[in-house]
Design a protein around this motif. Structure first.
Motif, PDB file in Angstrom:
ATOM      1  N   ARG A 251     -94.542  34.898 -28.868  1.00  0.00           N
ATOM      2  CA  ARG A 251     -94.719  36.305 -29.233  1.00  0.00           C
ATOM      3  C   ARG A 251     -93.378  36.926 -29.620  1.00  0.00           C
ATOM      4  O   ARG A 251     -93.270  37.648 -30.610  1.00  0.00           O
ATOM      5  N   LEU A 255     -92.275  38.704 -33.100  1.00  0.00           N
ATOM      6  CA  LEU A 255     -91.790  40.096 -33.119  1.00  0.00           C
ATOM      7  C   LEU A 255     -90.403  40.167 -33.753  1.00  0.00           C
ATOM      8  O   LEU A 255     -90.111  41.064 -34.550  1.00  0.00           O
ATOM      9  N   GLY A 258     -90.624  40.323 -37.355  1.00  0.00           N
ATOM     10  CA  GLY A 258     -91.226  41.507 -37.957  1.00  0.00           C
ATOM     11  C   GLY A 258     -92.737  41.461 -38.087  1.00  0.00           C
ATOM     12  O   GLY A 258     -93.316  42.144 -38.925  1.00  0.00           O
ATOM     13  N   PHE A 259     -93.400  40.650 -37.241  1.00  0.00           N
ATOM     14  CA  PHE A 259     -94.861  40.563 -37.280  1.00  0.00           C
ATOM     15  C   PHE A 259     -95.487  41.547 -36.289  1.00  0.00           C
ATOM     16  O   PHE A 259     -94.910  41.828 -35.249  1.00  0.00           O
ATOM     17  N   THR A 260     -96.669  42.034 -36.628  1.00  0.00           N
ATOM     18  CA  THR A 260     -97.423  42.925 -35.749  1.00  0.00           C
ATOM     19  C   THR A 260     -98.525  42.132 -35.065  1.00  0.00           C
ATOM     20  O   THR A 260     -99.198  41.310 -35.695  1.00  0.00           O
ATOM     21  N   GLU A 261     -98.673  42.398 -33.766  1.00  0.00           N
ATOM     22  CA  GLU A 261     -99.618  41.618 -32.974  1.00  0.00           C
ATOM     23  C   GLU A 261    -101.036  42.182 -33.087  1.00  0.00           C
ATOM     24  O   GLU A 261    -101.236  43.395 -33.022  1.00  0.00           O
ATOM     25  N   ARG A 263    -105.257  41.660 -31.734  1.00  0.00           N
ATOM     26  CA  ARG A 263    -106.069  41.091 -30.635  1.00  0.00           C
ATOM     27  C   ARG A 263    -107.527  41.417 -30.897  1.00  0.00           C
ATOM     28  O   ARG A 263    -107.867  42.557 -31.205  1.00  0.00           O
ATOM     29  N   PRO A 359     -96.612  45.484 -47.552  1.00  0.00           N
ATOM     30  CA  PRO A 359     -96.664  44.165 -46.902  1.00  0.00           C
ATOM     31  C   PRO A 359     -97.362  44.219 -45.544  1.00  0.00           C
ATOM     32  O   PRO A 359     -97.209  45.177 -44.812  1.00  0.00           O
ATOM     33  N   LYS A 361     -97.749  41.826 -42.128  1.00  0.00           N
ATOM     34  CA  LYS A 361     -97.404  40.599 -41.402  1.00  0.00           C
ATOM     35  C   LYS A 361     -98.007  40.727 -40.005  1.00  0.00           C
ATOM     36  O   LYS A 361     -97.588  41.584 -39.234  1.00  0.00           O
ATOM     37  N   VAL A 365    -101.232  35.081 -30.589  1.00  0.00           N
ATOM     38  CA  VAL A 365    -101.096  33.861 -29.791  1.00  0.00           C
ATOM     39  C   VAL A 365    -102.172  34.019 -28.741  1.00  0.00           C
ATOM     40  O   VAL A 365    -101.988  34.735 -27.760  1.00  0.00           O
ATOM     41  N   ASP A 391     -98.527  39.917 -49.132  1.00  0.00           N
ATOM     42  CA  ASP A 391     -97.590  40.740 -49.890  1.00  0.00           C
ATOM     43  C   ASP A 391     -97.730  40.427 -51.372  1.00  0.00           C
ATOM     44  O   ASP A 391     -98.248  39.364 -51.753  1.00  0.00           O
ATOM     45  N   THR A 402     -91.356  30.701 -43.963  1.00  0.00           N
ATOM     46  CA  THR A 402     -91.678  31.518 -42.794  1.00  0.00           C
ATOM     47  C   THR A 402     -92.008  30.633 -41.605  1.00  0.00           C
ATOM     48  O   THR A 402     -91.510  30.822 -40.495  1.00  0.00           O
ATOM     49  N   THR A 405     -88.981  28.770 -40.221  1.00  0.00           N
ATOM     50  CA  THR A 405     -88.147  29.660 -39.413  1.00  0.00           C
ATOM     51  C   THR A 405     -88.754  29.827 -38.022  1.00  0.00           C
ATOM     52  O   THR A 405     -88.057  29.752 -37.012  1.00  0.00           O
TER      53      THR A 405
ATOM     54  N   GLY B 301     -91.762  44.555 -36.479  1.00  0.00           N
ATOM     55  CA  GLY B 301     -92.747  43.974 -35.572  1.00  0.00           C
ATOM     56  C   GLY B 301     -93.232  44.967 -34.537  1.00  0.00           C
ATOM     57  O   GLY B 301     -92.539  45.934 -34.212  1.00  0.00           O
ATOM     58  N   LYS B 302     -94.447  44.716 -34.051  1.00  0.00           N
ATOM     59  CA  LYS B 302     -95.018  45.619 -33.064  1.00  0.00           C
ATOM     60  C   LYS B 302     -95.952  44.837 -32.148  1.00  0.00           C
ATOM     61  O   LYS B 302     -96.778  44.055 -32.626  1.00  0.00           O
TER      62      LYS B 302
END
Lengths: 502, 493
Positions: A251, A255, A258-261, A263, A359, A361, A365, A391, A402, A405, B301-302
């Motif tokens: 996680r 983060l 720059g990814f948003t989680e 659920r 964009p 992202k 998990v 994007d 990506t 990385t 990110g968030k």
């Protein structure tokens, strides 16, 4: 210079007071120390050659319960002869026994011993007994007297004659005999010299107390020195489960990138799990042997007609996507069936149907299910790592970069991409990683760009890069496990023993 | 064979479309109108002059199974029969007859059985009977003399068994989906052509039309240079793309300045959109030559709020000295209710559980924590465990009529574990989670000792329970130490 603790000093001084040689018992009595403390001090004093520990075998004799009675009332044969003399030195046995008041069970013993000691003769025919003399106190009786007075006698301190008597009494079960080791401490010349030089006892404590601190008494008090090298009891801290630590690391990396989680639900409609991802309804992957279906509740709700209709047409004939579709009649009842989601992509596509401005992202998990028996390499529940990039103008190479990385931050640096087939991505690939400890390439994740048949019904206008792979495999590599079940067995010994993730 | 064909392309030994000779044959296959109700489509092909070795026969079987499973959808849409042509005489007829009208020996036996007996007693009959047993007449493929080739889609006849000595084949594909039947036949007959066979067409006579099969005419598709480069992130020229496609054994030629006309051989049933050709270009070009890049957009990110909350709770529990466990969400009613002295509720149930251990989804976490204690009896005490994870309840308001909730449960097990200790723990949790006011109310709960169980309420809503586990529950788990526990729903904090 020998440094002695408080108890050791006490024992040394007590020993001196007792004349330089004394049993441990006496030292305990006089010093007021517990046995264990005296022995611990003795060990130290012996080691420093200030005293010498002597060990001597001792035989301790004490009265048995029968012996106690005789010590009080006299031996039965003594009582018998006394009565006989009182009756005139000649009388019938029954009468004598009655006169004596002897319990009938002791009568034969008494008669036996009277004869054996030659105090009287017995005329068998007339059942008469005739006294031969008025005997003096025997050694046995005297010894019983000593025992009565002293309670216990150490036989080695008495004459050999007494030892023989004690043995006779032991055989008559009138005394009990116990062997023990007598420990005696003897002051050595070196010890004597130290005492003469002067040993003063300073108060010593093992635990500093609030009282000592507040009153300042700690200044006059000696804190006992501990053996700091001795092992102490184990202490187990609270901690996160090893697999959870790896979930958290995954996680964090997302983060950081720059990814948003996101659920979503664990129970999902087949629509989001399969149909929205262009998996035909008659595809074997949707069969019962791969997917858990839910029987209670059985069906869920479908999203807006607009989306449902577009998905239906895409399956049937390709709709506006330029695809030929699957060429079958799409069934909305089948799409409403409930499943335990087989991948987190079900949530991803739902999210993308509502968020269309690039964009984007997003990641998850999270838990997924596969209809599998529990074995060393499979579990019915596991965690999927999923990353999505939407994007303008993103490409397959961007997906490769990506993903590389992401995994390199897990320490998985040697990654290759191999062509592969997945139903809802095109082009697709499989990322393989070289694992030095296994000396082989293993499958890391599947990846690809969503097919037009997936994008169009959700009105997604930009390329979608997606990858998904198992988390447990990475966890097993990190934790050096060969059996996936260990991750879910919750063996406390294992969890307590695994160090925190680096 | 397919591998060899592809490899020759990627190595550059043979480029472009594989050429297949297809000879026009005279063999006739009649499709009787009687089959239209049960299995309406059939196509056929003849392959001659084969010299198959053992491996090739095995490969043939494998291709057949793959096709049955994949495009055939487990023989529903299409199923294949491969027959030794020598010993049977065309014209062949695909018809349907009454289940008891005649008998023949199915593959692998010499014993003659009626069609009905095959469905009832033969292994394949039992496995696939659902495909035809609802019809009044069952499909049958026979030759000029009425000898049985097969009973599609169930089983072939022993008469036409294929082995290494077979030189001439008759292929039949029957099904409910014409496209699937056509594709299956094409894949199989091109594979046999690759093995050195000479493929010959069959004249298939339906009641109202006649077709010749197989048909090796490649499908044509247009591919835009830009489309390829946009997806792959490359700057390939039209010529580069053509070369890459040819390496993948596709036909490719210029079609104006930008476009490429691609000819797709009939065995490539996996290509049905332009985008499928892009992957072919990438393969022909070489995946290994694609240099990874990173997308240029900046994003921030968030975390999802549920996990922020879970991690705060996790931190507090660890601070209180509890060790985290991780259990499955799948469980069973015996563990979940019976051992906890509870009546079964209405959990989410699986339709097709794989074992009796996992039949429902857990509604709370505590039963698994008790199981964890039971399995760790040999470890040193005190044992303090917690789990912060998913439970699932039925909730008709949700899209999937099920609701996923984040719960936190904890147990403390040692010789002097009690209510006071665990209540202090849960209150430490609540206050550190920022809950200002809660009240504790005595309640009854079958899993806990009466008088030592309380409900926790926040804003008049019950958020959880805390108490001493009932001794009978401890007995059920064969636990020897007093155990205190709590469970709270983090989502309503």
């Amino acid at each position: 210079m020998v440094e002695l603790r408080q108890n050791e000093q006490k024992v040394l001084l007590t020993l001196n007071k007792l004349g330089g040689k004394a049993s441990i018992d006496r030292i305990m009595k006089l010093s007021g120390l517990a046995h264990a403390s005296v022995m611990r001090a003795t060990l130290k004093l012996s080691k420093e050659k200030l005293a010498q520990l002597l060990e001597q075998k001792q035989t301790v004799v004490t009265l048995s319960s029968e012996g106690k009675t005789y010590a009080r009332d006299g031996l039965p044969e003594r009582r018998l002869i006394k009565s006989l003399i009182k009756l005139g030195g000649k009388a019938e046995i029954n009468r004598i026994v009655k006169e004596t008041g002897l319990d009938s069970q002791f009568a034969p013993i008494a008669l036996g011993w009277v004869r054996r000691k030659n105090w009287a003769t017995i005329k068998e025919k007339k059942q008469q007994m005739i006294a031969l003399r008025d005997p003096e106190k025997g050694e046995d009786e005297r010894f019983l007297g000593i025992l009565k007075a002293k309670k216990a006698v150490i036989i080695e301190e008495h004459s050999e004659e007494k030892q023989i008597v004690a043995d006779v009494l032991r055989r008559r079960k009138l005394v009990e005999v116990e062997e023990r080791i007598l420990r005696t401490l003897k002051l050595t010349a070196k010890g004597k010299a130290l005492v003469n030089k002067g040993v003063t006892i300073v108060d010593e404590v093992s635990q500093l107390t609030p009282e000592l601190i507040i009153t300042g008494k700690w200044r006059e008090t000696k804190l006992r020195k501990f053996n700091v090298t001795a092992p102490g009891p184990a202490f187990y801290p609270g901690k996160a489960h090893p697999l959870q630590q790896i979930i958290e690391r995954a996680r964090e990396i997302f983060l950081e990138m720059g990814f948003t989680e996101i659920r979503g639900p664990l129970v999902e409609t087949a629509f989001w799990n399969f149909d929205a991802l262009f998996q035909p309804q008659d595809h074997p992957a949707r069969e019962m042997q791969d997917t858990f279906y839910v029987s209670d509740p059985k069906t869920g709700k479908l999203p807006s007609e607009e989306i449902v209709d577009a998905v239906a047409k895409t399956h049937e004939n390709g709709w506006i996507t330029g695809s030929r579709g699957w060429g079958y009649k799409w069934n909305r009842k089948e799409a409403r069936r409930l499943v335990l989601r087989t991948h987190t992509t079900a949530e991803t596509i739902k999210y993308l149907s509502k968020h269309r401005n690039p964009p984007i992202k997003v990641f998850s998990v999270d838990r997924v299910y596969r209809n599998e028996q529990l074995t060393y390499k499979n579990t019915a529940e596991f965690h999927q790592i999923e990353g999505i990039v939407v994007d303008k103008g993103v490409t397959l190479r961007d997906l490769m970069g990506t993903l590389k990385t992401f995994y390199s931050r897990f320490g998985l640096k040697k990654v290759q991409f191999w062509p592969c087939y997945f139903p809802y991505t095109e082009p697709s690939a499989q990322a393989m990683v070289f694992v030095p400890q296994l000396k082989s390439w293993i499958e890391l994740c599947g990846m690809g760009m969503f097919r037009p048949e997936v994008l169009a019904p959700m009105r997604i206008e930009h390329p979608v890069l997606a990858w998904g792979g198992g988390l447990e495999r990475i966890a097993m590599l990190e934790l050096g496990l060969e059996d996936i079940r260990v991750l879910f067995s919750n063996n406390l010994g294992w969890i307590r023993g695994v160090p925190l993730r680096r | 064979m397919g591998v060899a064909r592809a490899l020759k392309g990627l190595r550059g030994w043979e480029l472009g479309l594989q050429k297949y000779d297809l000879q026009k044959g005279k063999t006739v296959l009649k499709v009787d109108s009687a089959v239209s109700a049960v299995r309406p489509f059939m196509l056929g092909a003849i392959v001659r002059n084969l010299k198959l070795n053992e491996e090739e026969v095995a490969e043939l079987m494998e291709i057949q199974e793959d096709l049955h499973w994949g495009i055939g959808r487990d023989r529903v849409k299409a199923s294949i029969g491969v027959h030794n042509l020598d010993g049977i005489n065309p014209p062949f007829t695909f018809t349907a007859i009454k289940p008891n009208a005649m008998k023949f020996a199915p593959l692998g036996t010499t014993k003659e059985m009626s069609l009905w007996e095959i469905l009832k007693n033969h292994e394949k009959g039992v496995q696939y009977k659902h495909l035809i047993d609802w019809a009044s007449e069952y499909p049958l493929l026979v030759d000029r003399d009425g000898k049985v080739l097969s009973m599609p889609p169930i089983i072939n006849g022993e008469l036409t068994r294929v082995d290494e000595n077979t030189e001439n084949l008759f292929l039949d594909v029957t099904g409910t989906d014409y496209e699937a039947v056509n594709k299956s036949l094409n894949v199989l007959s091109t594979a046999l052509a690759d093995m050195g066979g000479r493929v010959e067409t069959v004249k298939v006579e339906y009641p109202n039309r006649t077709v010749h099969s197989p048909n090796f005419t490649p499908q044509k598709m247009n591919l835009q240079t830009r489309f390829v480069n946009d997806l792959l992130g490359l700057k390939l020229s039209q010529a580069n793309i053509i070369e890459s496609l040819k390496k993948c054994r596709l036909g490719a030629k210029k079609n104006g300045k930008e476009a490429i006309e691609v000819a797709i051989p009939v065995y490539r049933i996996d290509i049905f959109h332009e985008v499928d050709l892009v992957e072919e270009v990438a393969i022909g070009h070489g995946y290994y030559k694609l240099k990874p890049t990173l997308p240029s957009s900046v994003t921030i990110g968030k975390q999802h709020p549920a996990y922020i909350m879970a991690n705060r709770a996790r931190q507090i529990m660890i601070g209180l000295g509890f060790v985290e466990v991780l259990n499955f969400t799948l469980t069973n009613e015996h563990l979940h209710y019976k051992k906890m002295r509870r009546k079964a509720q209405k959990p989410v149930k699986l339709a097709n559980p794989v074992s009796s251990e996992y039949t429902i989804m857990r509604e709370d976490l505590l039963p698994y924590l008790m199981k964890n204690l039971a399995e760790n009896k040999h470890e040193s005490f005190p044992q303090k465990l917690f789990e912060v994870s998913d439970v699932v309840n039925q909730n008709s308001k949700m899209e999937s009529r099920c609701e996923r909730l984040m719960h936190l449960a904890a147990v403390s097990s040692h010789s002097s574990a009690n209510f006071t200790e665990i209540r202090s723990a849960v209150e430490a949790l609540l206050s550190n989670m920022g809950v200002r006011h809660w009240d504790v109310r005595a309640v009854k709960h079958p899993s806990f000792t009466e008088g030592r169980i309380a409900a926790l309420n926040v804003k008049k809503k019950q958020i959880g329970i805390v108490g001493e586990v009932h001794p009978e529950v401890l007995n059920n788990f064969e636990l020897e130490n007093p155990t205190a526990a709590f469970e709270v729903n983090l989502e309503i904090l």
